[in-house]
Design a protein around this motif. Sequence first.
Motif, short mmCIF file in Angstrom:
data_model
loop_
_atom_site.label_atom_id
_atom_site.label_comp_id
_atom_site.label_asym_id
_atom_site.label_seq_id
_atom_site.Cartn_x
_atom_site.Cartn_y
_atom_site.Cartn_z
N MET A 166 56.47 19.39 64.98
CA MET A 166 56.15 20.79 64.75
C MET A 166 56.41 21.17 63.29
SD MET A 166 57.82 24.13 66.51
CE MET A 166 57.28 23.67 68.13
N LYS A 167 55.44 21.89 62.72
CA LYS A 167 55.61 22.31 61.32
C LYS A 167 55.86 23.81 61.26
CE LYS A 167 51.79 20.12 60.18
NZ LYS A 167 50.63 19.76 59.43
N LEU A 168 56.91 24.16 60.57
CA LEU A 168 57.31 25.57 60.58
C LEU A 168 57.63 26.07 59.17
CD1 LEU A 168 58.88 27.28 63.34
CD2 LEU A 168 60.20 27.55 61.30
N LEU A 169 57.06 27.20 58.81
CA LEU A 169 57.39 27.82 57.53
C LEU A 169 58.27 29.03 57.82
CD1 LEU A 169 56.91 27.80 54.47
CD2 LEU A 169 54.90 29.24 54.83
N PHE A 170 59.42 29.07 57.18
CA PHE A 170 60.41 30.13 57.43
C PHE A 170 60.36 31.08 56.24
CE2 PHE A 170 64.69 31.89 57.70
CZ PHE A 170 64.93 31.98 59.07
N ALA A 171 59.78 32.26 56.44
CA ALA A 171 59.60 33.21 55.33
C ALA A 171 60.71 34.24 55.38
CB ALA A 171 58.24 33.90 55.45
N THR A 172 61.40 34.40 54.27
CA THR A 172 62.58 35.26 54.27
C THR A 172 62.76 35.93 52.92
OG1 THR A 172 64.98 35.31 54.62
CG2 THR A 172 64.09 33.29 53.69
N SER A 173 63.44 37.07 52.93
CA SER A 173 63.69 37.77 51.66
C SER A 173 65.08 37.48 51.11
CB SER A 173 63.51 39.28 51.86
OG SER A 173 64.38 39.73 52.86
N GLU A 174 65.90 36.71 51.86
CA GLU A 174 67.23 36.34 51.38
C GLU A 174 67.56 34.94 51.88
OE1 GLU A 174 70.57 38.87 52.61
OE2 GLU A 174 69.19 40.55 52.73
N MET A 175 68.29 34.21 51.10
CA MET A 175 68.78 32.92 51.56
C MET A 175 69.98 32.52 50.70
SD MET A 175 66.85 29.25 51.45
CE MET A 175 67.47 27.84 52.31
#
Length: 482
Positions: free
Chosen positions: A1-10
């Motif tokens: 499974m390919k997953l892109l995790f889009a976030t405004s903080e990390m």
Amino acid sequence: MKLLFATSEMAPFAKVGGLADVSQSLPIALSKLGVDIRVILPAYSTVNDVELNLVQITHPFKIRIHDETIEVILLEARGFPVKVYFVDAPYFFERIGIYGPNPSEGFKDNLERYTLFCKAVIISIRKLGWEPDIIHLNDWQTALIAAYLKTARYKHIGSLLTIHNLAFPGDFPLENKDVMSLDDQIFPPKTYDFFGKISLLKLGIVNAGRINTVSSGYREETLAGGANGAGLEDALQKRKKQYYGILNGVDYEIWSPKDDPYIAHKFSSDWHGFKHMNKMDLVKECQFLKTSEYQPVIGMVGRLVHQKGIEILLKVIEQIHDMGFLLVVLGTGDMKFEKRMAFLNDNLLVNVFYDSSFNEKLAHKIYAGSDIFLMPSMYEPCGLSQIIAMRYGAVPVVRDVGGLKDTVEQFDPETGEGCGFKFSDFSGEALLNALKEALNAYMNPAIWRKIVENAVNINFSWSNSAKKYLTVYQDIMREKNG
Ligand code: ADP
């Protein structure tokens, strides 16, 4: 499974609160489960503070935001356990502050900034030559992606929106709606209308493949409406069957008393010694005068805002002081609370210490050096601080709401079970009563040792929750693939 995790903080690149911890640790946990996961976030100026090899991976490309054309490139961080991409658009992101110049003020162009980010995420799919099956969205800053995925050539890509805090609706004046470049036929105003404004979070709730929030307790509270529904309860009710509560986890390799580089004394075999030495270090750091080692230290690390119950703390702070507690508070937030705490620190209360900075090192020292960790929140979607505190042997005293309810079990002297103290009323009196109960237990070393032992042995690692996310992703894919 390919997953892109889009976030405004990390963390460690850009941190305001718990979202940064989650964006750092959940992707690592998912990659351990075999998910090909990549994270994408804006290239804020703080990204440069981290010693990592940043590599430019695309030529500059242009994105139109309303009547401006912004130049963007994608960067990749090498040397992090999962692949991390940055959307580099200095015009929007190279500033002091993540969401605003200070914690109580947002940037005027936040709609433009995060629209650009969302568009860049969509474009990055082509640029990277790597197409995710699912994009995992987090909060309003990424919610527009759920809408873009419905219209573009990426219809087959699924989305999950995680709500980390429903009280941030991502609201903007309706007259700015053209910034989002949405097709009115597909996204009529009712899909984002929020009391006459735009709400990006609502748009995400309506359009994401699935939705979740970060504890079962908070899921129930948000669906019930009232203050916790934050005006979005109807939108959530309509998606109730596809709205889950998945508790956040903590990465215990990052929050590890055994090898925490920030604390004065690392844990070896004895909790009592660990607490005592780190408490002495904290007391010295706070420069408390005339204290005895028998005085319990209460620690607080968190945003100094209404949500965190600062009002009720301030109502009884003098009584807390007079009961003999030492109180150490670290937090940035509303100016009125910061000023009041600074005033108490400077003038009134000798055993109250307040630091208004964002200070990772001091945060770790507070977790390690406090006997009690206080979170009197008005509401709490999950709360990571109390989970971290328990791992460091600080006993939580919390209000019985949301994720605090789900993670802290009230100590029961009859059975010896439980790891903290809870109260229900949102009042100074209720808070004080819980602290009195904690103080009584603290006065009895055998009982206190038992509570500390219970707290440090509680396990909220990501392994369980990451599996739950995987099940939701699989569900989304099953639906997409018919
Ligand atoms: P929220 O996400 O509502 O801010 P959480 O309890 O989920 O609250 O997460 C807060 C995170 O931010 C924790 O990792 C905490 O240690 C950190 N944090 C909050 N304020 C500060 C500060 N002033 N300095 C350092 N770390 C902080």
